[in-house]
Design a protein around this motif. Structure first.
Motif, PDB file in Angstrom:
ATOM      1  N   SER A  20     -60.577  68.226  24.863  1.00 40.75           N
ATOM      2  CA  SER A  20     -59.697  68.208  23.576  1.00 40.75           C
ATOM      3  C   SER A  20     -60.100  67.369  22.494  1.00 40.75           C
ATOM      4  O   SER A  20     -60.393  67.880  21.444  1.00 40.75           O
ATOM      5  N   MET A  75     -63.682  74.826  22.611  1.00 42.37           N
ATOM      6  CA  MET A  75     -62.813  74.543  21.872  1.00 42.37           C
ATOM      7  C   MET A  75     -63.218  74.296  20.416  1.00 42.37           C
ATOM      8  O   MET A  75     -62.439  74.630  19.300  1.00 42.37           O
ATOM      9  N   ILE A 111     -54.782  73.697  22.688  1.00 38.03           N
ATOM     10  CA  ILE A 111     -54.923  72.487  23.560  1.00 38.03           C
ATOM     11  C   ILE A 111     -54.130  72.677  24.729  1.00 38.03           C
ATOM     12  O   ILE A 111     -54.687  72.285  25.912  1.00 38.03           O
ATOM     13  N   ARG A 150     -55.352  74.945  27.140  1.00 35.81           N
ATOM     14  CA  ARG A 150     -56.616  74.603  28.047  1.00 35.81           C
ATOM     15  C   ARG A 150     -56.482  73.774  29.296  1.00 35.81           C
ATOM     16  O   ARG A 150     -57.380  73.793  30.168  1.00 35.81           O
TER      17      ARG A 150
END
Length: 510
Positions: free
Chosen positions: A80, A150, A196, A199
């Motif tokens: 992240s 990401m 985020i 994920r």
């Protein structure tokens, strides 16, 4: 003059069309099916209501669950933080504000693309050969592709959600960093924090998959229980996993309800928390030492590489991989709206949420092994196993979209005299169809990468060939398979981006 009118299906009908592939899959399964595993499936179903409560079993499963959580949380936090940073650096808008150029973003995107093309399981198996069995192998196997994925999503969000305040601030003489902090970052806080949070659930499932293939954690326990037909122990682990997934989801929802800006600080702190947690477990987190000699030594002879490239019938292997992807993609996209229209009501949304959650809970390789109890191995069976798992993800997306948009449109259409099913079809389903189809194209990229794990179970595609090459230490063949997998994934991403553009979608929110 004859008037030509092009006939096109209405938008809410398009998500239903891929579901027709279920008929073909059922025909193949009926042809290849056998009743030899019905008794085992009955035992499997019975294990759901009578899981094992043996203290020794529960202690082992809890230890495996903690290892899986440590791997997932640490890889999630690392990916992240690095993903947000690389995402900004991969954005053309960022570089235009900073230096009035675009080329650094283009170069960085092209350099990162091969890293995300490989499934985390392939990363794990490759790193395992170099570093040996170590906790950092599983963490890096998830963190590497997740960081780049990401970064891709963040860059798309930045480039597609350009605030009108940016040219105003630049015209007023603001410094580039002031423009970035005030005109670029605030509008992106909500979609970035949502992604985020999403994920983390993906990282937990990936850590479970790595465990299924021997990299430790709860996945290893579940795989051993299934292979030894200890279904009660298997369900004990699955129920513990379900509880962990629900708790994590509630924690993230609570954080978002307080402030969406809390997600990134939590992600930054999570690797340190997970590292301290992992030192208390049976998880080796000392930094591994690489052993490159055997790996590099076998790649020095170019003639062996040429012979290795000719050992496999590439058209057949690639065709099997693409076919599994198409079957799974059609099933994952079509099943949620079909089930929604079977029983369209608010009560059914809750029931469907449970169904899709159960499909996400069971890893795709374990689903494939269960289906093998009823039918012979085939591409359709592999596609069905993968499609059911990803159908759980798509079902969650569909339900969340419908709940966020509301049911006012269905009530309005029903008040005009339409039936309940028609009102839901041209009401809530029509409202979310464009966003749902856009996410389906993104999910197709993920499914293409996931064919590696199904191929290893079902004996088809590039995944099976990779497992055979790794088991025989045929490093040239491993290299060729990895390269072909990367190229195939990048081509799939390119096609997916064009499909996303056709649905007029700006960027992915998940």
């Amino acid at each position: 003059m004859a008037l030509r009118i092009g006939l096109r299906p209405a938008l809410p009908l398009i998500p239903l069309l891929p579901g027709l592939s279920l008929l073909g899959v059922l025909v193949v399964l009926l042809r290849d099916g056998h009743g030899g595993g019905l008794a085992l499936l009955q035992q499997f179903a019975a294990g759901a209501v009578q899981p094992s409560i043996d203290p020794i079993v529960l202690g082992s499963l809890l230890n495996g669950l903690q290892i899986t959580l440590v791997i997932a949380v640490m890889s999630w936090g690392i990916s992240s933080v690095l993903g947000v940073g690389l995402g900004l650096l991969s954005s053309s808008t960022f570089w235009e504000i900073l230096a009035d150029v675009r080329w650094p973003a283009v170069i960085l995107r092209r350099w990162l693309a091969p890293l995300r093309a490989l499934h985390e399981l392939i990363w794990g198996l490759l790193l395992l050969q170099v570093f040996g069995l170590n906790g950092w192998v599983a963490i890096c196997a998830i963190a590497i592709p997740y960081t780049v994925l990401m970064a891709r999503v963040i860059a798309d969000q930045v480039d597609c959600h350009v605030s009108p305040a940016i040219p105003v601030l630049k015209g007023a003489g603001a410094t580039p960093w002031a423009v970035i902090l005030t005109g670029l970052v605030p509008p992106l806080a909500e979609p970035i924090s949502d992604h985020i949070g999403h994920r983390l659930d993906c990282a937990l499932r990936s850590a479970l998959i790595l465990g299924v293939f021997g990299l430790g954690g709860l996945g290893t326990d579940l795989s051993l229980s299934l292979r030894s037909l200890q279904f009660q122990e298997l369900w004990s682990g699955l129920w513990l996993l379900a509880i962990a997934m629900v708790v994590l989801d509630r924690v993230l929802r609570t954080l978002r309800s307080w402030s969406r800006m809390l997600i990134l600080p939590v992600a930054m702190a999570s690797p340190w928390v997970a590292l301290g947690w992992g030192t208390q477990l049976d998880l080796h987190l000392a930094w591994p030492v690489a052993e490159w000699t055997m790996f590099v030594g076998n790649l020095t002879d170019g003639t062996v590489g040429v012979k290795a490239a000719l050992e496999i019938s590439w058209p057949g292997v690639i065709g099997a991989t693409v076919w599994i992807t198409l079957i799974a993609g059609c099933l994952a996209t079509g099943l949620p709206p079909l089930l929604l229209l079977v029983w369209p009501s608010q009560a059914s949304l809750r029931l469907q949420g449970v169904v899709w959650g159960a499909l996400r809970l069971i890893p795709a390789p374990l689903t494939a092994l269960l289906l093998l109890m009823l039918a012979k191995p085939s591409l359709s069976l592999a596609g069905l196993a993968l499609g059911l798992h990803h159908g759980g993800v798509m079902g969650r997306v569909l339900i969340d979209d419908i709940r966020s948009t509301g049911l006012c449109s269905a009530q309005t259409i029903k008040a005009c005299g339409a039936s309940n099913r028609v009102s839901w079809l041209y009401g809530p389903l029509a409202d979310v169809s464009r966003a749902y189809l856009t996410y389906a194209t993104y999910r197709l990229d993920v499914i293409l990468r996931d064919t590696a794990i199904i191929g290893m179970v079902g004996g088809a595609g590039l995944g099976w060939q990779l497992m055979e090459a790794l088991s025989s230490f045929h490093w040239w063949l491993v290299l060729w398979i990895v390269l072909i997998s990367a190229v195939l994934t990048l081509l799939g991403e390119s096609l997916g981006e064009r499909l996303q553009g056709s649905w007029n979608s700006r960027a992915m929110a998940l």
